[in-house]
Write a protein that holds these residues in place. Structure first.
Motif, PDB file in Angstrom:
ATOM      1  N   ILE A  39      46.277  39.463  40.423  1.00 49.68           N
ATOM      2  CA  ILE A  39      45.602  40.192  41.495  1.00 49.68           C
ATOM      3  C   ILE A  39      44.685  41.253  40.901  1.00 49.68           C
ATOM      4  O   ILE A  39      43.541  41.419  41.348  1.00 49.68           O
ATOM      5  CB  ILE A  39      46.630  40.817  42.457  1.00 49.68           C
ATOM      6  CG1 ILE A  39      47.319  39.716  43.249  1.00 49.68           C
ATOM      7  CG2 ILE A  39      45.968  41.833  43.384  1.00 49.68           C
ATOM      8  CD1 ILE A  39      48.538  40.176  44.004  1.00 49.68           C
TER       9      ILE A  39
ATOM     10  N   LYS B  91      40.738  41.519  41.440  1.00 46.90           N
ATOM     11  CA  LYS B  91      40.112  42.720  41.994  1.00 46.90           C
ATOM     12  C   LYS B  91      39.054  43.288  41.054  1.00 46.90           C
ATOM     13  O   LYS B  91      38.088  43.892  41.505  1.00 46.90           O
ATOM     14  CB  LYS B  91      41.167  43.781  42.295  1.00 46.90           C
ATOM     15  CG  LYS B  91      41.976  43.477  43.531  1.00 46.90           C
ATOM     16  CD  LYS B  91      42.949  44.596  43.845  1.00 46.90           C
ATOM     17  CE  LYS B  91      43.673  44.318  45.135  1.00 46.90           C
ATOM     18  NZ  LYS B  91      44.614  45.401  45.466  1.00 46.90           N
TER      19      LYS B  91
ATOM     20  N   PRO C 173      31.916  41.450  42.016  1.00 45.67           N
ATOM     21  CA  PRO C 173      31.888  41.089  43.440  1.00 45.67           C
ATOM     22  C   PRO C 173      31.171  39.775  43.729  1.00 45.67           C
ATOM     23  O   PRO C 173      31.533  39.077  44.656  1.00 45.67           O
ATOM     24  CB  PRO C 173      31.151  42.250  44.103  1.00 45.67           C
ATOM     25  CG  PRO C 173      31.286  43.383  43.144  1.00 45.67           C
ATOM     26  CD  PRO C 173      31.380  42.772  41.775  1.00 45.67           C
TER      27      PRO C 173
ATOM     28  N   ALA D 158      33.706  36.919  43.519  1.00 49.64           N
ATOM     29  CA  ALA D 158      34.893  36.950  44.367  1.00 49.64           C
ATOM     30  C   ALA D 158      34.547  36.420  45.757  1.00 49.64           C
ATOM     31  O   ALA D 158      33.541  36.792  46.344  1.00 49.64           O
ATOM     32  CB  ALA D 158      35.431  38.368  44.463  1.00 49.64           C
TER      33      ALA D 158
ATOM     34  N   PRO E 142      35.572  35.973  49.814  1.00 51.00           N
ATOM     35  CA  PRO E 142      36.327  36.775  50.787  1.00 51.00           C
ATOM     36  C   PRO E 142      37.787  36.344  50.872  1.00 51.00           C
ATOM     37  O   PRO E 142      38.674  37.162  51.059  1.00 51.00           O
ATOM     38  CB  PRO E 142      35.593  36.521  52.107  1.00 51.00           C
ATOM     39  CG  PRO E 142      34.227  36.075  51.725  1.00 51.00           C
ATOM     40  CD  PRO E 142      34.370  35.393  50.383  1.00 51.00           C
TER      41      PRO E 142
ATOM     42  N   ASP F   1      39.640  35.428  48.480  1.00 46.14           N
ATOM     43  CA  ASP F   1      40.373  35.982  47.347  1.00 46.14           C
ATOM     44  C   ASP F   1      41.013  37.310  47.714  1.00 46.14           C
ATOM     45  O   ASP F   1      42.155  37.578  47.372  1.00 46.14           O
ATOM     46  CB  ASP F   1      39.455  36.196  46.135  1.00 46.14           C
ATOM     47  CG  ASP F   1      39.057  34.889  45.458  1.00 46.14           C
ATOM     48  OD1 ASP F   1      39.699  33.861  45.741  1.00 46.14           O
ATOM     49  OD2 ASP F   1      38.107  34.914  44.667  1.00 46.14           O
ATOM     50  N   ASP F   2      40.284  38.170  48.429  1.00 45.69           N
ATOM     51  CA  ASP F   2      40.817  39.464  48.821  1.00 45.69           C
ATOM     52  C   ASP F   2      41.986  39.296  49.782  1.00 45.69           C
ATOM     53  O   ASP F   2      43.000  39.982  49.671  1.00 45.69           O
ATOM     54  CB  ASP F   2      39.734  40.339  49.460  1.00 45.69           C
ATOM     55  CG  ASP F   2      38.699  40.803  48.438  1.00 45.69           C
ATOM     56  OD1 ASP F   2      39.041  40.862  47.234  1.00 45.69           O
ATOM     57  OD2 ASP F   2      37.566  41.097  48.848  1.00 45.69           O
TER      58      ASP F   2
ATOM     59  N   ALA G 264      44.927  37.965  47.774  1.00 49.58           N
ATOM     60  CA  ALA G 264      45.464  39.021  46.922  1.00 49.58           C
ATOM     61  C   ALA G 264      46.327  39.968  47.740  1.00 49.58           C
ATOM     62  O   ALA G 264      47.423  40.358  47.309  1.00 49.58           O
ATOM     63  CB  ALA G 264      44.329  39.781  46.240  1.00 49.58           C
ATOM     64  N   GLY G 265      45.882  40.318  48.912  1.00 45.33           N
ATOM     65  CA  GLY G 265      46.665  41.195  49.778  1.00 45.33           C
ATOM     66  C   GLY G 265      47.993  40.570  50.163  1.00 45.33           C
ATOM     67  O   GLY G 265      49.032  41.234  50.155  1.00 45.33           O
TER      68      GLY G 265
END
Length: 109
Positions: free
Chosen positions: A70, A74, A78, A81, A83, A85-86, A89-90
């Motif tokens: 993660i 992060k 950018p 990456a 969307p 992926d975020d 990751a969360g």
């Protein structure tokens, strides 16, 4: 606060959890139980505490690897990456935190 009794390694363990999290806790306990069964299948004949420690260490190792992945995602530029992926990751961070919380509850006297 809900109370759930889970079976891990052939032993019953009463564990408290937040209301509505009972099935999630049962699922996580089943994962720990699968890991203990795998350790036993390798021929390890250790006490309950030792088996739980080894299973917890396996889970902690995986959680650590996920946190590193993660962190790498992060810190990626950018432009590379996506969307998704975020969001992923969360979710992975949330899962790792839940695993650590359960491991802490199981380790508490």
């Amino acid at each position: 606060m809900a109370q759930v009794t889970v079976r891990i390694g052939g032993y019953s363990h009463p564990v408290a959890c937040q209301d509505g999290q009972e099935q999630h806790l049962v699922s996580m306990a089943a994962e720990v139980d699968r890991r203990i069964a795998a350790l036993k299948a390798m021929g390890l004949q250790l006490g309950e505490t030792r088996m739980l420690v080894l299973a917890a260490l396996q889970l902690a190792d995986e959680a650590s690897d996920l946190r590193e992945e993660i962190g790498a995602l992060k810190s990626a530029p950018p432009s590379t990456a996506l969307p998704e992926d975020d969001a992923m990751a969360g979710r992975l961070v949330a899962v790792a935190e839940r695993i650590e919380a359960i491991a802490g509850e199981l380790a508490a006297p």
